[in-house]
Design a protein around this motif. Structure first.
Motif, PDB file in Angstrom:
ATOM      1  N   GLU A 145       0.830  -1.294   0.134  1.00  0.00           N
ATOM      2  CA  GLU A 145      -0.007  -0.056   0.117  1.00  0.00           C
ATOM      3  C   GLU A 145       0.807   1.371  -0.040  1.00  0.00           C
ATOM      4  OE1 GLU A 145      -3.512  -0.339   2.752  1.00  0.00           O
ATOM      5  OE2 GLU A 145      -2.221  -1.427   3.822  1.00  0.00           O
ATOM      6  N   PHE A 146       0.577   2.090  -0.982  1.00  0.00           N
ATOM      7  CA  PHE A 146       1.200   3.245  -0.911  1.00  0.00           C
ATOM      8  C   PHE A 146       0.821   4.211   0.152  1.00  0.00           C
ATOM      9  CE2 PHE A 146       3.178   7.187  -2.524  1.00  0.00           C
ATOM     10  CZ  PHE A 146       2.185   8.252  -2.320  1.00  0.00           C
ATOM     11  N   LEU A 147       1.901   4.933   0.978  1.00  0.00           N
ATOM     12  CA  LEU A 147       1.196   5.874   2.014  1.00  0.00           C
ATOM     13  C   LEU A 147       1.521   7.360   1.677  1.00  0.00           C
ATOM     14  CD1 LEU A 147       2.638   4.161   5.152  1.00  0.00           C
ATOM     15  CD2 LEU A 147       0.476   4.088   4.295  1.00  0.00           C
ATOM     16  N   THR A 148       2.743   7.611   1.197  1.00  0.00           N
ATOM     17  CA  THR A 148       3.009   8.872   1.193  1.00  0.00           C
ATOM     18  C   THR A 148       4.451   9.086   0.617  1.00  0.00           C
ATOM     19  OG1 THR A 148       3.143  11.367   2.170  1.00  0.00           O
ATOM     20  CG2 THR A 148       4.395   9.280   3.295  1.00  0.00           C
ATOM     21  N   TYR A 149       4.615  10.125  -0.150  1.00  0.00           N
ATOM     22  CA  TYR A 149       5.722  10.655  -1.146  1.00  0.00           C
ATOM     23  C   TYR A 149       6.191  12.106  -1.050  1.00  0.00           C
ATOM     24  CZ  TYR A 149       7.018  11.792  -5.820  1.00  0.00           C
ATOM     25  OH  TYR A 149       7.277  12.604  -7.180  1.00  0.00           O
ATOM     26  N   PHE A 150       7.579  12.166  -0.946  1.00  0.00           N
ATOM     27  CA  PHE A 150       8.218  13.429  -1.072  1.00  0.00           C
ATOM     28  C   PHE A 150       9.098  13.638  -2.182  1.00  0.00           C
ATOM     29  CE2 PHE A 150       7.424  14.749   3.385  1.00  0.00           C
ATOM     30  CZ  PHE A 150       7.285  13.509   3.977  1.00  0.00           C
ATOM     31  N   ARG A 151       9.041  14.830  -2.810  1.00  0.00           N
ATOM     32  CA  ARG A 151      10.034  14.937  -3.831  1.00  0.00           C
ATOM     33  C   ARG A 151      10.758  16.307  -3.535  1.00  0.00           C
ATOM     34  NH1 ARG A 151       7.445  15.049  -8.906  1.00  0.00           N
ATOM     35  NH2 ARG A 151       7.495  17.122  -9.145  1.00  0.00           N
ATOM     36  N   ASN A 152      12.310  16.282  -3.545  1.00  0.00           N
ATOM     37  CA  ASN A 152      12.974  17.407  -2.969  1.00  0.00           C
ATOM     38  C   ASN A 152      12.617  17.714  -1.777  1.00  0.00           C
ATOM     39  OD1 ASN A 152      14.651  17.235  -5.293  1.00  0.00           O
ATOM     40  ND2 ASN A 152      13.089  18.488  -6.641  1.00  0.00           N
ATOM     41  N   GLN A 153      12.273  16.803  -0.708  1.00  0.00           N
ATOM     42  CA  GLN A 153      11.824  17.108   0.610  1.00  0.00           C
ATOM     43  C   GLN A 153      10.568  17.589   0.621  1.00  0.00           C
ATOM     44  OE1 GLN A 153      16.014  19.168   1.290  1.00  0.00           O
ATOM     45  NE2 GLN A 153      14.659  19.043   3.026  1.00  0.00           N
ATOM     46  N   ALA A 154       9.839  18.222  -0.504  1.00  0.00           N
ATOM     47  CA  ALA A 154       8.541  18.682  -0.166  1.00  0.00           C
ATOM     48  C   ALA A 154       7.316  17.505  -0.343  1.00  0.00           C
ATOM     49  CB  ALA A 154       8.132  19.587  -1.300  1.00  0.00           C
ATOM     50  N   PRO A 155       6.275  17.421   0.597  1.00  0.00           N
ATOM     51  CA  PRO A 155       5.436  16.610   0.515  1.00  0.00           C
ATOM     52  C   PRO A 155       4.595  16.787  -0.738  1.00  0.00           C
ATOM     53  CG  PRO A 155       4.581  18.175   2.112  1.00  0.00           C
ATOM     54  CD  PRO A 155       6.135  18.431   1.618  1.00  0.00           C
ATOM     55  N   ILE A 156       4.434  15.671  -1.595  1.00  0.00           N
ATOM     56  CA  ILE A 156       3.630  15.620  -2.955  1.00  0.00           C
ATOM     57  C   ILE A 156       2.178  15.054  -2.810  1.00  0.00           C
ATOM     58  CG2 ILE A 156       3.805  15.158  -5.458  1.00  0.00           C
ATOM     59  CD1 ILE A 156       6.010  17.103  -4.455  1.00  0.00           C
ATOM     60  N   ASP A 157       2.380  13.998  -2.126  1.00  0.00           N
ATOM     61  CA  ASP A 157       1.100  13.041  -2.196  1.00  0.00           C
ATOM     62  C   ASP A 157       1.003  12.281  -0.868  1.00  0.00           C
ATOM     63  OD1 ASP A 157      -0.286  10.659  -4.669  1.00  0.00           O
ATOM     64  OD2 ASP A 157      -1.102  11.196  -2.512  1.00  0.00           O
ATOM     65  N   ASP A 158       0.086  12.498  -0.306  1.00  0.00           N
ATOM     66  CA  ASP A 158      -0.238  11.697   1.050  1.00  0.00           C
ATOM     67  C   ASP A 158      -1.604  10.942   1.291  1.00  0.00           C
ATOM     68  OD1 ASP A 158      -0.968  14.373   3.490  1.00  0.00           O
ATOM     69  OD2 ASP A 158      -1.970  13.666   1.435  1.00  0.00           O
ATOM     70  N   SER A 159      -2.085  10.688  -0.389  1.00  0.00           N
ATOM     71  CA  SER A 159      -3.253  10.279  -0.176  1.00  0.00           C
ATOM     72  C   SER A 159      -3.551   8.661   0.350  1.00  0.00           C
ATOM     73  CB  SER A 159      -3.519   9.966  -1.693  1.00  0.00           C
ATOM     74  OG  SER A 159      -2.780   9.189  -2.434  1.00  0.00           O
TER      75      SER A 159
END
Lengths: 111, 112
Positions: free
Chosen positions: B44-58
């Motif tokens: 299960e996908f939880l969350t994702y950061f790109r260049n330290q910024a939160p992109i998707d926490d769906s």
């Protein structure tokens, strides 16, 4: 939205037989497809990847061909070994760097 | 290159306690992902950061889960008031440009 479908949840085969694990996808972007393998108590690791239409890619005896016309990237091997028992995931690279994962196929190889 | 490093490898918490999981991505990788894996739910996908910024926490359960990436070298996943259903293997992964994703060995969380 984008999606990846793996139709087989469990595949059980005898050593030496061929295998094909199905993977189909839906995307509006140019697809980049991956197969990951996860052995028991290990992390998933990359097995194959491709973004080139109709070109076979191979690694460790496994091979797959991306077919954009049928939106498929099936994983095959001509002769499975006991060590191939693992969980196999198909994944699609999304435009925002995320991977969209299939539900996984557990492959069990019997002697 | 030590790969993606996750600590601890195993954690046992009592119901209602807090758990903090740590991840050190591969140096130079711009994307960091958190996943949860169970036999029943799969990956299960939880969350994702790109260049330290939160992109998707769906994929994050909203009330008790939070993730941060205060610098390039580490990310944390915090679970407050842990429940037995939180028991799972939590996987951290990093990626250079959204292509190959490298996974850590995971943290096995057991809530008793």
């Amino acid at each position: 939205g984008d999606s990846v479908t793996q139709t087989e949840g469990l595949v059980t085969l005898t050593k030496g037989l061929p295998v094909m694990l199905n993977c189909t996808y839906q995307t509006t972007y140019s697809p980049f497809l991956f197969w990951y393998v996860q052995h028991l108590n290990e992390a998933p690791k990359l097995l194959l990847k491709s973004s080139t239409d109709n070109k076979r890619t191979e690694h460790q005896g496994f091979y797959a061909t991306l077919h954009k016309s049928s939106s498929s990237f099936h994983l095959q091997k001509s002769s499975v070994q006991l060590s191939d028992s693992a969980l196999y995931f198909c994944a699609l690279s999304h435009s925002n760097y995320q991977l969209i994962w299939g539900s996984g196929t557990k492959l069990i190889i019997k002697p | 290159n030590a790969g993606v490093i996750q600590t601890p490898r195993h954690k046992v918490t009592g119901k209602g306690q807090e758990a903090t999981l740590w991840c050190e991505p591969i140096s130079g990788h711009s994307a960091v992902f958190w996943y949860r894996q169970t036999i029943v739910q799969g990956l299960e996908f939880l969350t994702y950061f790109r260049n330290q910024a939160p992109i998707d926490d769906s994929g994050m359960p909203k009330e008790r889960f939070s993730a941060q990436m205060p610098n390039q070298s580490h990310s944390t996943l915090k679970i407050q008031s842990t429940q037995p259903q939180d028991s799972a293997v939590y996987l951290c992964a990093s990626s250079l440009q959204g292509l190959e994703v490298f996974f850590g060995k995971g943290t096995r969380l057991t809530v008793v």
